[in-house]
Design a protein around this motif. Structure first.
Motif, short mmCIF file in Angstrom:
data_model
loop_
_atom_site.label_atom_id
_atom_site.label_comp_id
_atom_site.label_asym_id
_atom_site.label_seq_id
_atom_site.Cartn_x
_atom_site.Cartn_y
_atom_site.Cartn_z
N ILE A 50 27.58 62.40 64.09
CA ILE A 50 27.54 61.13 63.37
C ILE A 50 28.89 60.85 62.72
CG2 ILE A 50 26.50 59.86 61.44
CD1 ILE A 50 23.95 61.67 62.00
N ARG A 51 29.45 61.85 62.05
CA ARG A 51 30.71 61.61 61.33
C ARG A 51 31.84 61.24 62.29
NH1 ARG A 51 32.88 58.84 58.20
NH2 ARG A 51 34.69 59.59 57.06
N ALA A 52 31.97 61.94 63.39
CA ALA A 52 33.00 61.59 64.37
C ALA A 52 32.74 60.18 64.90
CB ALA A 52 33.02 62.61 65.52
N SER A 53 31.49 59.86 65.17
CA SER A 53 31.14 58.54 65.70
C SER A 53 31.45 57.44 64.70
CB SER A 53 29.67 58.51 66.10
OG SER A 53 29.40 59.48 67.10
N GLN A 54 31.23 57.70 63.41
CA GLN A 54 31.59 56.73 62.39
C GLN A 54 33.09 56.47 62.41
OE1 GLN A 54 30.01 58.83 58.99
NE2 GLN A 54 28.12 57.63 58.97
N ALA A 59 29.09 52.52 67.54
CA ALA A 59 27.79 52.15 66.96
C ALA A 59 26.64 52.81 67.70
CB ALA A 59 27.64 50.63 66.97
N TYR A 60 26.74 52.87 69.02
CA TYR A 60 25.66 53.47 69.81
C TYR A 60 25.43 54.92 69.38
CZ TYR A 60 22.94 55.19 73.71
OH TYR A 60 21.94 55.77 74.47
N ASN A 142 33.60 63.24 70.57
CA ASN A 142 34.75 62.35 70.66
C ASN A 142 34.88 61.78 72.08
OD1 ASN A 142 36.73 61.91 68.27
ND2 ASN A 142 35.93 63.99 68.00
N ALA A 143 34.60 62.59 73.09
CA ALA A 143 34.63 62.10 74.47
C ALA A 143 33.53 61.06 74.68
CB ALA A 143 34.47 63.26 75.45
N PHE A 144 32.31 61.36 74.22
CA PHE A 144 31.23 60.39 74.35
C PHE A 144 31.56 59.09 73.60
CE2 PHE A 144 28.35 63.99 75.50
CZ PHE A 144 27.84 63.45 76.67
N ASN A 145 32.15 59.21 72.41
CA ASN A 145 32.51 58.01 71.64
C ASN A 145 33.47 57.13 72.40
OD1 ASN A 145 32.73 59.65 68.35
ND2 ASN A 145 30.95 58.92 69.47
N ARG A 146 34.42 57.74 73.06
CA ARG A 146 35.40 56.96 73.80
C ARG A 146 34.74 56.18 74.95
NH1 ARG A 146 37.52 59.94 70.44
NH2 ARG A 146 39.73 60.06 69.90
N ARG A 152 31.56 49.26 75.16
CA ARG A 152 30.91 48.48 74.09
C ARG A 152 29.40 48.66 74.13
NH1 ARG A 152 34.52 42.99 74.06
NH2 ARG A 152 36.31 43.90 73.00
N MET A 153 28.99 49.92 74.21
CA MET A 153 27.57 50.24 74.23
C MET A 153 26.96 49.84 72.88
SD MET A 153 27.60 53.91 76.20
CE MET A 153 25.84 54.17 75.91
N SER A 154 25.84 49.18 72.96
CA SER A 154 25.16 48.70 71.76
C SER A 154 23.89 49.51 71.54
CB SER A 154 24.83 47.22 71.95
OG SER A 154 24.21 46.72 70.80
N PRO A 155 23.61 49.84 70.28
CA PRO A 155 22.36 50.58 70.03
C PRO A 155 21.16 49.69 70.27
CG PRO A 155 23.48 50.08 67.96
CD PRO A 155 24.37 49.61 69.06
N PRO A 156 20.03 50.31 70.63
CA PRO A 156 18.82 49.52 70.82
C PRO A 156 18.27 49.03 69.47
CG PRO A 156 18.31 51.84 70.95
CD PRO A 156 19.80 51.73 70.83
#
Length: 158
Positions: A50-54, A59-60, A142-146, A152-156
């Motif tokens: 979560i922290r890396a994704s923030q 957002a996804y 970090n790889a998944f975030n990129r 521009r993956m959007s959360p459901p």
């Protein structure tokens, strides 16, 4: 904020190279398995994600891993306060070390360094195996975030 139209026009490279995506997912699964073997709470690994994704603005992944953390029993309060973890008493020394290491690894493109104090605190709070797991967990997310940000993956909607 990105519109749905922008999402549909972006290539989803995970779908264009599915073997690469499956291999990245398999790497993440091996890290999660190692976390269990190293005695790390699975919620700590979710906090790392979560922290890396923030920090990366994915957002996804923020949504997905916050949901996963709640499913594992993480409190809403700690999730709300995760961006300000340094200013709260709600995170253990081990969690603080893992979050600081995650932030340092995530910010590498800007800082080009993992500061000695961050490294030393992580080595002190984590076993060698746990340190390796946290470093790999930060690397894989970090790889998944990129990929998520690129597409521009959007959360459901939940």
């Amino acid at each position: 904020m990105h519109s749905v139209e922008n999402v549909s026009h972006r290539l989803q490279i995970s779908q264009l190279l599915p073997d690469a995506y499956r291999n990245l997912h398999a790497l993440q699964q091996s890290v999660e398995k190692a976390a269990a073997g190293a005695g790390l709470d699975p919620t700590l690994i979710e906090l790392v994600k979560i922290r890396a994704s923030q920090l990366n603005g994915c957002a996804y992944c923020v949504d997905k891993h916050s949901h996963d953390a709640r499913r594992l029993g993480e409190s809403e309060q700690r999730l709300y306060l995760l961006p300000t973890w340094r200013e709260t008493p709600f995170f253990s020394a081990q969690e603080r070390a893992a979050l600081a290491l995650t932030e340092a690894l995530t910010r590498l493109p800007h800082t080009h360094d993992v500061p000695d104090d961050v490294y030393d605190a992580a080595v002190e709070a984590l076993t060698e195996q746990q340190f390796a797991v946290v470093a790999w967990a930060a690397t894989t997310i970090n790889a998944f975030n990129r990929l998520g940000v690129l597409g521009r993956m959007s959360p459901p909607t939940r």
